[in-house]
Design a protein around this motif. Sequence first.
Motif, mmCIF file in Angstrom:
data_model
loop_
_atom_site.group_PDB
_atom_site.id
_atom_site.type_symbol
_atom_site.label_atom_id
_atom_site.label_comp_id
_atom_site.label_asym_id
_atom_site.label_seq_id
_atom_site.Cartn_x
_atom_site.Cartn_y
_atom_site.Cartn_z
ATOM 1 N N HIS A 111 42.737 50.479 35.281
ATOM 2 C CA HIS A 111 43.951 50.040 35.980
ATOM 3 C C HIS A 111 43.625 49.048 37.091
ATOM 4 N N VAL A 112 42.413 49.099 37.642
ATOM 5 C CA VAL A 112 42.001 48.125 38.663
ATOM 6 C C VAL A 112 41.771 46.762 38.011
ATOM 7 N N VAL A 113 41.145 46.762 36.839
ATOM 8 C CA VAL A 113 40.951 45.514 36.101
ATOM 9 C C VAL A 113 42.299 44.888 35.757
ATOM 10 N N GLU A 114 43.218 45.731 35.314
ATOM 11 C CA GLU A 114 44.567 45.229 35.009
ATOM 12 C C GLU A 114 45.225 44.646 36.253
ATOM 13 N N GLU A 115 44.990 45.261 37.399
ATOM 14 C CA GLU A 115 45.542 44.751 38.657
ATOM 15 C C GLU A 115 44.969 43.375 38.977
ATOM 16 N N PHE A 116 43.645 43.198 38.783
ATOM 17 C CA PHE A 116 43.013 41.901 39.033
ATOM 18 C C PHE A 116 43.565 40.836 38.086
ATOM 19 N N VAL A 117 43.726 41.206 36.813
ATOM 20 C CA VAL A 117 44.258 40.268 35.822
ATOM 21 C C VAL A 117 45.692 39.875 36.175
ATOM 22 N N THR A 118 46.475 40.854 36.591
ATOM 23 C CA THR A 118 47.860 40.576 36.977
ATOM 24 C C THR A 118 47.903 39.631 38.166
ATOM 25 N N PHE A 272 35.387 39.514 45.835
ATOM 26 C CA PHE A 272 34.949 40.573 46.744
ATOM 27 C C PHE A 272 35.560 41.937 46.407
ATOM 28 N N ASN A 273 36.213 42.022 45.250
ATOM 29 C CA ASN A 273 36.755 43.304 44.764
ATOM 30 C C ASN A 273 37.702 43.960 45.780
ATOM 31 N N ILE A 274 38.660 43.192 46.249
ATOM 32 C CA ILE A 274 39.621 43.690 47.229
ATOM 33 C C ILE A 274 40.925 44.031 46.519
ATOM 34 N N ARG A 275 41.482 45.190 46.808
ATOM 35 C CA ARG A 275 42.728 45.607 46.179
ATOM 36 C C ARG A 275 43.902 44.775 46.699
#
Length: 426
Positions: A111-118, A272-275
């Motif tokens: 779900h984090v990867v999906e968030e980055f893609v979105t 930097f992998n920030i949400r």
Amino acid sequence: MGTLADHSKNRKRMMFSFAALGCASCICLLGIRHSSLIGAASALYTLACIGYGCSLVFYYAYIPLLARAHPRTIYRKLTEAYGDIQVPDVLAETKLAKPKKLERDAKHLPHVVEEFVTGRMSALGNLWMNLAAVLVLGIGVGILSVVADQMYAMMIGSAIVGLWWAVFTIYPFMFLKDRPGPPLPEGTNKLMFPLNSFKKTCADVWQLPETLKFLVGWFLLADGMNTCMNITSLFAQTVLNMDENLMAIAILMAPITSMIGAFGFSYIQERFNIRTRKLILVVCLISSLLITYVMIGFGTTAWGFNHPAELYPLVAVFGIVNGAAIALTRAQFVELCPPGMEAEMFSLFRVTDKGSAFIGPLVAAGINTATHDLRYAYVWCLVLFVSSGFFFFWCDTKKGREQAQAMSLLDGFTVEAINKRLKAFL
């Protein structure tokens, strides 16, 4: 309209039908040659706004569908379920599943990867939107400079907007797939269904407290952004006495810096992998600091937005955070939408955005009337930015995602049905 798109095979058709309405209305403005036709001009402008607003709802609703079916998202879900596997040929052929990104994605949950893609998709949409705005605005300025009749020059500019819109709608119309939802319930009145469903959507949001917190935060942030832009334009003209040429430079700077903000924050997020939620809070903080700088002008004339030259760095920074705010909030809202109800929820997102457009300027006008100093209106903007930050901080996106998924299942959008829809992308 969003509810009909979620429950039918007409998502794509409805998006392009409203786009066609907007294009035709803009082009028809070319026939307005005299001030006596102001009524017709108003009607065409209203239809163009309806076409733009409704088509944008469907455009937003495609983002979560495309993000869920993006090769990076799918591959991460596959590796989560089956371990380290070779990239399937059907994903590799898309050239979107690059080895370096897949290796980086492996460190995050699906779900984090999906968030980055979105976030990336949202940023790219904002990038192209603002690039087009700069080009079309430049064409419009050129027309205004060579056509003597200024009113007709604006009508020509509006027609060019319609032509531009129509031409660049052809490509997605040809290649974008329709993404069907479940059929309408039996015996449904198609005329009353959108109204009844909108009432249901408003009621459903109360059952999604985290989504509601986010919408309140977005309402306040959007109001603050809109109010700040209006106040700054008026302040520069009336207090700093800047002429039209100097203002035109600032107007052109806004969409350019907005592009930088949207894409820049997207790059920072993945690098930097920030949400997303943290970056939205950064946007609220920077916006508040900008207003604090302007309020310094109460105590000194040396700086604090007391000189015309200060407008440009302020517009540049504000444009960056404005572009980032639009892209980030849109991407974060995707996570809080019940799967299968995208168009319906983004209709509410748009209503929340545009519903706030008149409140801030109205309050600012009241403050200016009471104090006879437009600078005091910035205090209201500061209140809005700080308040929006509080609601975004208060919103638990993980809990909100779980609530949205639970509601999706209750509304008949089963996991099997959603997975079946995703297969159409491959």
